[in-house]
Scaffold this motif. Structure first.
Motif, PDB file in Angstrom:
ATOM      1  N   GLY A  11       0.815  -1.210   0.000  1.00  0.00           N
ATOM      2  CA  GLY A  11       0.000   0.000   0.000  1.00  0.00           C
ATOM      3  C   GLY A  11       0.851   1.264   0.000  1.00  0.00           C
ATOM      4  N   LEU A  12       0.188   2.399   0.030  1.00  0.00           N
ATOM      5  CA  LEU A  12       0.839   3.700  -0.071  1.00  0.00           C
ATOM      6  C   LEU A  12       1.954   3.854   0.967  1.00  0.00           C
ATOM      7  CD1 LEU A  12      -0.969   7.017  -0.776  1.00  0.00           C
ATOM      8  CD2 LEU A  12       0.786   6.957   0.972  1.00  0.00           C
ATOM      9  N   ALA A  13       3.150   4.143   0.478  1.00  0.00           N
ATOM     10  CA  ALA A  13       4.345   4.380   1.309  1.00  0.00           C
ATOM     11  C   ALA A  13       4.860   3.133   2.019  1.00  0.00           C
ATOM     12  CB  ALA A  13       4.105   5.491   2.334  1.00  0.00           C
ATOM     13  N   ALA A  14       4.185   2.005   1.808  1.00  0.00           N
ATOM     14  CA  ALA A  14       4.553   0.790   2.544  1.00  0.00           C
ATOM     15  C   ALA A  14       5.649   0.009   1.819  1.00  0.00           C
ATOM     16  CB  ALA A  14       3.325  -0.089   2.760  1.00  0.00           C
ATOM     17  N   SER A  15       6.440  -0.682   2.625  1.00  0.00           N
ATOM     18  CA  SER A  15       7.498  -1.532   2.068  1.00  0.00           C
ATOM     19  C   SER A  15       6.957  -2.947   1.886  1.00  0.00           C
ATOM     20  CB  SER A  15       8.695  -1.552   3.014  1.00  0.00           C
ATOM     21  OG  SER A  15       8.346  -2.253   4.195  1.00  0.00           O
ATOM     22  N   THR A  16       7.744  -3.770   1.220  1.00  0.00           N
ATOM     23  CA  THR A  16       7.320  -5.152   0.983  1.00  0.00           C
ATOM     24  C   THR A  16       7.285  -5.966   2.277  1.00  0.00           C
ATOM     25  OG1 THR A  16       9.619  -5.734   0.489  1.00  0.00           O
ATOM     26  CG2 THR A  16       8.203  -5.193  -1.380  1.00  0.00           C
ATOM     27  N   SER A  17       7.843  -5.418   3.368  1.00  0.00           N
ATOM     28  CA  SER A  17       7.826  -6.158   4.638  1.00  0.00           C
ATOM     29  C   SER A  17       6.405  -6.378   5.164  1.00  0.00           C
ATOM     30  CB  SER A  17       8.673  -5.454   5.698  1.00  0.00           C
ATOM     31  OG  SER A  17       8.186  -4.158   5.945  1.00  0.00           O
ATOM     32  N   ILE A  18       5.416  -5.637   4.634  1.00  0.00           N
ATOM     33  CA  ILE A  18       4.029  -5.887   5.081  1.00  0.00           C
ATOM     34  C   ILE A  18       3.563  -7.284   4.676  1.00  0.00           C
ATOM     35  CG2 ILE A  18       3.360  -3.435   5.052  1.00  0.00           C
ATOM     36  CD1 ILE A  18       1.557  -4.165   2.595  1.00  0.00           C
ATOM     37  N   PHE A  19       4.279  -7.913   3.739  1.00  0.00           N
ATOM     38  CA  PHE A  19       3.899  -9.252   3.275  1.00  0.00           C
ATOM     39  C   PHE A  19       4.678 -10.361   3.968  1.00  0.00           C
ATOM     40  CE2 PHE A  19       3.104  -6.560  -0.590  1.00  0.00           C
ATOM     41  CZ  PHE A  19       1.713  -6.664  -0.572  1.00  0.00           C
ATOM     42  N   GLU A  20       5.462 -10.030   4.996  1.00  0.00           N
ATOM     43  CA  GLU A  20       6.359 -11.043   5.557  1.00  0.00           C
ATOM     44  C   GLU A  20       5.619 -12.228   6.177  1.00  0.00           C
ATOM     45  OE1 GLU A  20       8.718  -8.769   8.264  1.00  0.00           O
ATOM     46  OE2 GLU A  20       7.217  -8.804   9.858  1.00  0.00           O
ATOM     47  N   ARG A  21       4.348 -12.026   6.546  1.00  0.00           N
ATOM     48  CA  ARG A  21       3.593 -13.138   7.148  1.00  0.00           C
ATOM     49  C   ARG A  21       2.742 -13.896   6.130  1.00  0.00           C
ATOM     50  NH1 ARG A  21       1.485  -9.330  12.085  1.00  0.00           N
ATOM     51  NH2 ARG A  21       3.450  -9.191  13.229  1.00  0.00           N
ATOM     52  N   ILE A  22       2.757 -13.432   4.895  1.00  0.00           N
ATOM     53  CA  ILE A  22       1.966 -14.104   3.864  1.00  0.00           C
ATOM     54  C   ILE A  22       2.760 -15.290   3.322  1.00  0.00           C
ATOM     55  CG2 ILE A  22       0.851 -13.847   1.597  1.00  0.00           C
ATOM     56  CD1 ILE A  22      -0.564 -12.328   3.911  1.00  0.00           C
ATOM     57  N   LYS A  23       2.204 -16.474   3.525  1.00  0.00           N
ATOM     58  CA  LYS A  23       2.849 -17.706   3.068  1.00  0.00           C
ATOM     59  C   LYS A  23       1.862 -18.498   2.212  1.00  0.00           C
ATOM     60  CE  LYS A  23       6.274 -16.908   6.048  1.00  0.00           C
ATOM     61  NZ  LYS A  23       7.310 -16.020   5.573  1.00  0.00           N
ATOM     62  N   LEU A  24       2.279 -18.854   1.012  1.00  0.00           N
ATOM     63  CA  LEU A  24       1.469 -19.692   0.138  1.00  0.00           C
ATOM     64  C   LEU A  24       2.201 -21.018  -0.066  1.00  0.00           C
ATOM     65  CD1 LEU A  24       0.465 -17.014  -2.560  1.00  0.00           C
ATOM     66  CD2 LEU A  24      -0.851 -17.747  -0.567  1.00  0.00           C
ATOM     67  N   PRO A  25       1.464 -22.104  -0.294  1.00  0.00           N
ATOM     68  CA  PRO A  25       2.126 -23.408  -0.471  1.00  0.00           C
ATOM     69  C   PRO A  25       3.195 -23.356  -1.565  1.00  0.00           C
ATOM     70  CG  PRO A  25      -0.257 -23.668  -0.309  1.00  0.00           C
ATOM     71  CD  PRO A  25      -0.002 -22.197  -0.375  1.00  0.00           C
ATOM     72  N   GLU A  26       4.422 -23.673  -1.186  1.00  0.00           N
ATOM     73  CA  GLU A  26       5.546 -23.533  -2.116  1.00  0.00           C
ATOM     74  C   GLU A  26       5.479 -24.487  -3.298  1.00  0.00           C
ATOM     75  OE1 GLU A  26       9.257 -23.579  -0.031  1.00  0.00           O
ATOM     76  OE2 GLU A  26       8.704 -21.879   1.254  1.00  0.00           O
ATOM     77  N   ALA A  27       4.733 -25.559  -3.143  1.00  0.00           N
ATOM     78  CA  ALA A  27       4.611 -26.514  -4.255  1.00  0.00           C
ATOM     79  C   ALA A  27       3.812 -25.915  -5.412  1.00  0.00           C
ATOM     80  CB  ALA A  27       3.938 -27.790  -3.759  1.00  0.00           C
ATOM     81  N   ASP A  28       2.929 -24.972  -5.090  1.00  0.00           N
ATOM     82  CA  ASP A  28       2.012 -24.432  -6.113  1.00  0.00           C
ATOM     83  C   ASP A  28       2.299 -22.985  -6.526  1.00  0.00           C
ATOM     84  OD1 ASP A  28       0.399 -26.812  -6.024  1.00  0.00           O
ATOM     85  OD2 ASP A  28      -0.390 -26.084  -4.112  1.00  0.00           O
ATOM     86  N   PHE A  29       2.897 -22.207  -5.613  1.00  0.00           N
ATOM     87  CA  PHE A  29       3.018 -20.765  -5.857  1.00  0.00           C
ATOM     88  C   PHE A  29       4.445 -20.268  -5.651  1.00  0.00           C
ATOM     89  CE2 PHE A  29      -1.163 -21.742  -4.050  1.00  0.00           C
ATOM     90  CZ  PHE A  29      -2.005 -21.285  -5.062  1.00  0.00           C
ATOM     91  N   GLU A  30       4.803 -19.264  -6.428  1.00  0.00           N
ATOM     92  CA  GLU A  30       6.088 -18.572  -6.246  1.00  0.00           C
ATOM     93  C   GLU A  30       5.769 -17.103  -6.019  1.00  0.00           C
ATOM     94  OE1 GLU A  30       9.856 -19.274  -5.787  1.00  0.00           O
ATOM     95  OE2 GLU A  30       9.298 -20.537  -7.494  1.00  0.00           O
ATOM     96  N   ILE A  31       6.203 -16.551  -4.877  1.00  0.00           N
ATOM     97  CA  ILE A  31       5.884 -15.151  -4.544  1.00  0.00           C
ATOM     98  C   ILE A  31       7.005 -14.222  -4.994  1.00  0.00           C
ATOM     99  CG2 ILE A  31       5.633 -13.526  -2.611  1.00  0.00           C
ATOM    100  CD1 ILE A  31       3.962 -15.568  -1.164  1.00  0.00           C
ATOM    101  N   TYR A  32       6.599 -13.103  -5.616  1.00  0.00           N
ATOM    102  CA  TYR A  32       7.548 -12.053  -6.014  1.00  0.00           C
ATOM    103  C   TYR A  32       7.033 -10.734  -5.442  1.00  0.00           C
ATOM    104  CZ  TYR A  32       9.029 -15.648  -9.270  1.00  0.00           C
ATOM    105  OH  TYR A  32       9.471 -16.832  -9.794  1.00  0.00           O
ATOM    106  N   LEU A  33       7.940  -9.912  -4.950  1.00  0.00           N
ATOM    107  CA  LEU A  33       7.546  -8.662  -4.294  1.00  0.00           C
ATOM    108  C   LEU A  33       7.852  -7.468  -5.184  1.00  0.00           C
ATOM    109  CD1 LEU A  33       8.965  -9.503  -0.740  1.00  0.00           C
ATOM    110  CD2 LEU A  33       6.616  -9.773  -1.549  1.00  0.00           C
ATOM    111  N   LEU A  34       6.858  -6.619  -5.366  1.00  0.00           N
ATOM    112  CA  LEU A  34       7.027  -5.384  -6.137  1.00  0.00           C
ATOM    113  C   LEU A  34       7.189  -4.226  -5.162  1.00  0.00           C
ATOM    114  CD1 LEU A  34       4.192  -5.985  -8.751  1.00  0.00           C
ATOM    115  CD2 LEU A  34       6.648  -6.007  -9.236  1.00  0.00           C
TER     116      LEU A  34
END
Length: 220
Positions: A11-34
């Motif tokens: 969100g506005l002015a926020a860093s990618t660290s706001i997503f540090e607790r978001i975990k998706l199953p690694e077998a199905d998803f690959e997370i990339y941070l913008l």
């Protein structure tokens, strides 16, 4: 089966660290941070969206954006083929804005906000995360890292002047019923998270981790 690329925009002015607790199953998803970049001189939201969209290296990604990041990923989807656009604590068009946003646009009051005020962490936290923030400012210092005056001025203006009036029916909207930045009474057609505030990406991460995989795969 290849993994589904999932790009997350804060969100506005926020860093990618706001997503540090978001975990998706690694077998199905690959997370990339913008990440937010400082806007160019006179850059429109559409031009900015095109510039950020160019950073996406996978075909048919899932774009997930929080708050202003949700507005941005909807504009990015104009430039690339996407599997899905999911917005969290955001809006699908300016028709979902609360009255104070519409008033700020009509009166141009947003131009009167001294951006130096937003450089104060507590003010910025209230502006970006809502009035429900507590006094744990050292926490917000970590999450709100984009404190460039030009970026803040540009961002506030782009949100207030966002001109989308036609909702993209394919956008999936997740919204908390206690959001005080974008109150639920103005929001239509969303997945409601009970007790979710504007910062539910931080404190409703368990709900998101449990439900996002099914939402992305279309099984929910």
């Amino acid at each position: 089966m290849s993994k589904i690329p999932v790009y997350l925009m804060p969100g506005l002015a926020a860093s990618t660290s706001i997503f540090e607790r978001i975990k998706l199953p690694e077998a199905d998803f690959e997370i990339y941070l913008l990440e937010w970049e400082i806007p160019l001189d006179n850059e429109t939201l559409l031009d900015y969206a095109k510039r950020i969209a160019a950073k996406i290296k996978h075909p048919n990604p899932v774009l997930i954006g929080v708050s202003f990041g949700g507005i941005l990923v909807q504009e990015m989807a104009r430039f690339i083929q996407v599997k899905k656009v999911i917005i969290i604590s955001s809006v699908k068009s300016n028709l979902e804005f609360p009255r104070r946003f519409k008033l700020a646009k009509t009166t141009k009051a947003y131009k009167l906000i001294p951006m130096s005020l937003l450089m104060n962490l507590e003010n910025l936290a209230k502006f970006s995360f809502g009035e429900t923030i507590n006094k744990r400012l050292e926490l917000y210092e970590k999450f709100l890292s984009v404190r460039d005056i030009r970026y803040l001025q540009w961002s506030v203006e782009q949100v207030i002047l966002w001109d989308r009036t036609v909702v993209d029916k394919n956008v999936i909207h997740i919204h908390g019923d206690a959001d005080d930045v974008f109150p639920i009474k103005y929001i239509k057609d969303c997945i409601v998270v009970k007790g979710g505030t504007h910062i539910m990406i931080l404190n409703k991460y368990k709900w998101l981790n449990e439900n996002l995989p099914e939402i992305i795969l279309g099984t929910k």
